[in-house]
Design a protein around this motif. Structure first.
Motif, short mmCIF file in Angstrom:
data_model
loop_
_atom_site.label_atom_id
_atom_site.label_comp_id
_atom_site.label_asym_id
_atom_site.label_seq_id
_atom_site.Cartn_x
_atom_site.Cartn_y
_atom_site.Cartn_z
N ASP A 91 9.68 -5.41 -0.68
CA ASP A 91 10.83 -6.21 -0.97
C ASP A 91 11.12 -7.10 0.25
OD1 ASP A 91 12.74 -5.08 -3.32
OD2 ASP A 91 11.89 -3.59 -2.18
N LYS A 92 10.79 -6.60 1.42
CA LYS A 92 11.01 -7.25 2.47
C LYS A 92 9.86 -8.40 2.69
CE LYS A 92 14.27 -4.67 5.63
NZ LYS A 92 14.32 -4.00 6.66
N ALA A 93 8.56 -7.89 2.46
CA ALA A 93 7.42 -8.59 2.62
C ALA A 93 7.42 -9.80 1.69
CB ALA A 93 6.29 -7.52 2.36
N VAL A 94 7.79 -9.43 0.50
CA VAL A 94 7.95 -10.68 -0.39
C VAL A 94 8.85 -11.61 -0.23
CG1 VAL A 94 8.60 -11.07 -2.84
CG2 VAL A 94 6.82 -9.32 -2.26
N GLU A 95 9.99 -11.12 0.37
CA GLU A 95 11.15 -12.05 0.85
C GLU A 95 10.56 -12.99 1.82
OE1 GLU A 95 14.69 -10.10 1.95
OE2 GLU A 95 14.82 -9.17 0.19
N ARG A 96 9.95 -12.36 3.08
CA ARG A 96 9.15 -13.19 3.94
C ARG A 96 8.25 -14.02 3.59
NH1 ARG A 96 5.90 -10.42 9.01
NH2 ARG A 96 5.04 -12.41 9.87
N ALA A 97 7.33 -13.95 2.65
CA ALA A 97 6.27 -14.55 2.07
C ALA A 97 6.88 -16.02 1.51
CB ALA A 97 5.20 -13.86 1.12
N VAL A 98 7.91 -15.60 0.36
CA VAL A 98 8.60 -16.66 -0.36
C VAL A 98 9.26 -17.71 1.00
CG1 VAL A 98 10.66 -17.11 -1.87
CG2 VAL A 98 8.67 -15.41 -2.38
N ALA A 99 9.93 -17.04 1.79
CA ALA A 99 10.48 -17.78 2.77
C ALA A 99 9.64 -18.67 3.58
CB ALA A 99 11.24 -16.93 3.92
N ALA A 100 8.35 -18.25 3.47
CA ALA A 100 7.34 -19.25 4.31
C ALA A 100 6.70 -20.30 3.42
CB ALA A 100 6.23 -18.08 4.81
N GLY A 101 6.84 -20.08 1.78
CA GLY A 101 6.32 -21.19 1.22
C GLY A 101 5.68 -20.57 -0.03
N ALA A 102 5.60 -19.24 -0.18
CA ALA A 102 4.87 -18.81 -1.10
C ALA A 102 5.54 -18.62 -2.47
CB ALA A 102 4.40 -17.26 -0.94
N THR A 103 5.12 -18.76 -3.93
CA THR A 103 5.73 -18.85 -5.07
C THR A 103 5.63 -17.33 -5.51
OG1 THR A 103 5.03 -21.20 -5.32
CG2 THR A 103 5.83 -19.71 -7.38
N LEU A 104 7.01 -16.85 -5.99
CA LEU A 104 6.99 -15.59 -6.42
C LEU A 104 6.33 -15.63 -8.08
CD1 LEU A 104 8.31 -12.64 -6.29
CD2 LEU A 104 10.20 -13.57 -7.52
N VAL A 105 5.39 -14.56 -8.10
CA VAL A 105 4.64 -14.67 -9.42
C VAL A 105 5.15 -13.34 -10.27
CG1 VAL A 105 2.35 -14.47 -10.49
CG2 VAL A 105 2.60 -15.66 -8.49
N ARG A 106 5.22 -12.33 -9.53
CA ARG A 106 5.76 -11.04 -10.06
C ARG A 106 6.87 -10.28 -9.15
NH1 ARG A 106 0.25 -7.98 -11.58
NH2 ARG A 106 -0.43 -9.41 -13.05
N PRO A 107 8.10 -10.12 -9.82
CA PRO A 107 9.16 -9.46 -8.63
C PRO A 107 8.84 -7.97 -8.38
CG PRO A 107 10.01 -9.72 -11.02
CD PRO A 107 8.68 -10.51 -10.88
N VAL A 108 9.41 -7.84 -7.40
CA VAL A 108 9.02 -6.39 -6.97
C VAL A 108 9.58 -5.34 -7.71
CG1 VAL A 108 9.58 -4.75 -4.54
CG2 VAL A 108 9.00 -7.14 -4.33
N GLN A 109 8.95 -4.32 -8.10
CA GLN A 109 9.44 -3.24 -8.92
C GLN A 109 8.51 -2.23 -8.65
OE1 GLN A 109 9.15 -4.53 -12.96
NE2 GLN A 109 7.01 -5.15 -12.81
N ASP A 110 8.75 -0.75 -8.88
CA ASP A 110 8.25 0.17 -8.83
C ASP A 110 7.15 0.24 -9.97
OD1 ASP A 110 9.67 1.29 -6.80
OD2 ASP A 110 11.01 2.35 -8.30
N GLN A 111 5.94 0.65 -9.38
CA GLN A 111 4.82 0.82 -10.43
C GLN A 111 4.34 1.97 -10.87
OE1 GLN A 111 3.56 -2.41 -11.40
NE2 GLN A 111 4.82 -3.47 -10.10
N PHE A 112 3.51 2.32 -12.19
CA PHE A 112 3.13 3.55 -12.68
C PHE A 112 2.34 3.98 -11.84
CE2 PHE A 112 -0.13 0.30 -14.07
CZ PHE A 112 -1.23 1.38 -13.86
N TYR A 113 1.49 3.50 -10.95
CA TYR A 113 0.39 3.95 -9.96
C TYR A 113 0.87 4.53 -8.67
CZ TYR A 113 0.39 -0.99 -8.94
OH TYR A 113 0.69 -2.46 -8.68
N GLY A 114 2.32 4.17 -8.50
CA GLY A 114 3.09 5.03 -7.41
C GLY A 114 3.22 4.04 -6.23
N ASP A 115 2.92 2.89 -6.56
CA ASP A 115 3.46 1.60 -5.42
C ASP A 115 4.74 1.10 -5.95
OD1 ASP A 115 1.14 2.33 -3.98
OD2 ASP A 115 0.31 0.19 -4.46
N ARG A 116 5.39 0.53 -4.90
CA ARG A 116 6.59 -0.49 -5.03
C ARG A 116 5.90 -1.90 -4.80
NH1 ARG A 116 11.62 -1.44 -6.56
NH2 ARG A 116 12.64 -3.06 -5.64
N SER A 117 5.85 -2.82 -5.61
CA SER A 117 4.88 -4.02 -5.44
C SER A 117 5.55 -5.29 -6.03
CB SER A 117 3.52 -3.93 -5.62
OG SER A 117 3.26 -3.73 -7.11
#
Length: 157
Positions: A91-117
């Motif tokens: 969550d923090k990593a995506v926020e940091r990237a978006v604040a730096a100018g990245a575009t959100l493609v997929r919001p952060v969520q829990d994934q079936f393979y065990g990651d939150r991404s």
């Protein structure tokens, strides 16, 4: 004996072509905490080669050199390549990237393979998964979850 380079310890090394390597290096530092290792610059200012480190991985990059076939994603209609960065807090990593100018493609969520991404697109044409491991999932369990997800009408993560 050959000289050791910053990437000598990696078996596979990604080499990115971007439309503005100087700006890309600055962006990756702000968005992902990249550290510049070095750059080779032509007298005219074009970056012929640069290396940055994100975590324990070194990425190489250069400006476009169309005469040598080195073209950025923007010059060829995008890139099928996506990078995956393991982070402590997605969550923090995506926020940091978006604040730096990245575009959100997929919001952060829990994934079936065990990651939150989540996934962001950088201004240089590449997509970046930012993922925090939440649980260890065996390949067999991943397959079960994948099948269940697809049968439920959801698309891939």
């Amino acid at each position: 004996m050959a000289a050791k380079t910053a990437t000598s310890g990696q078996t596979v090394k990604a080499h990115m072509t971007v439309h503005d390597a100087k700006a890309a290096i600055d962006f990756y530092a702000k968005a992902f905490g990249a550290v510049e290792l070095f750059r080779l610059v032509e007298p005219a200012g074009r970056v012929g080669h640069a290396e940055i480190r994100i975590g324990d991985t070194v990425l190489m990059m250069n400006d476009e050199y169309p005469d040598f076939g080195a073209r950025s994603p923007g010059a060829i209609g995008g890139s099928p390549v996506a990078f995956h960065i393991a982070v402590p807090d997605a969550d923090k990593a995506v926020e940091r990237a978006v604040a730096a100018g990245a575009t959100l493609v997929r919001p952060v969520q829990d994934q079936f393979y065990g990651d939150r991404s989540g996934m962001v697109a950088c201004p240089f044409g590449y997509r970046w998964f930012l993922a925090a491991s939440q649980e260890a999932v065996s390949p067999e369990e991943m397959q079960k979850r994948w099948t269940k997800m697809l049968e439920g009408g959801q698309g891939p993560g």
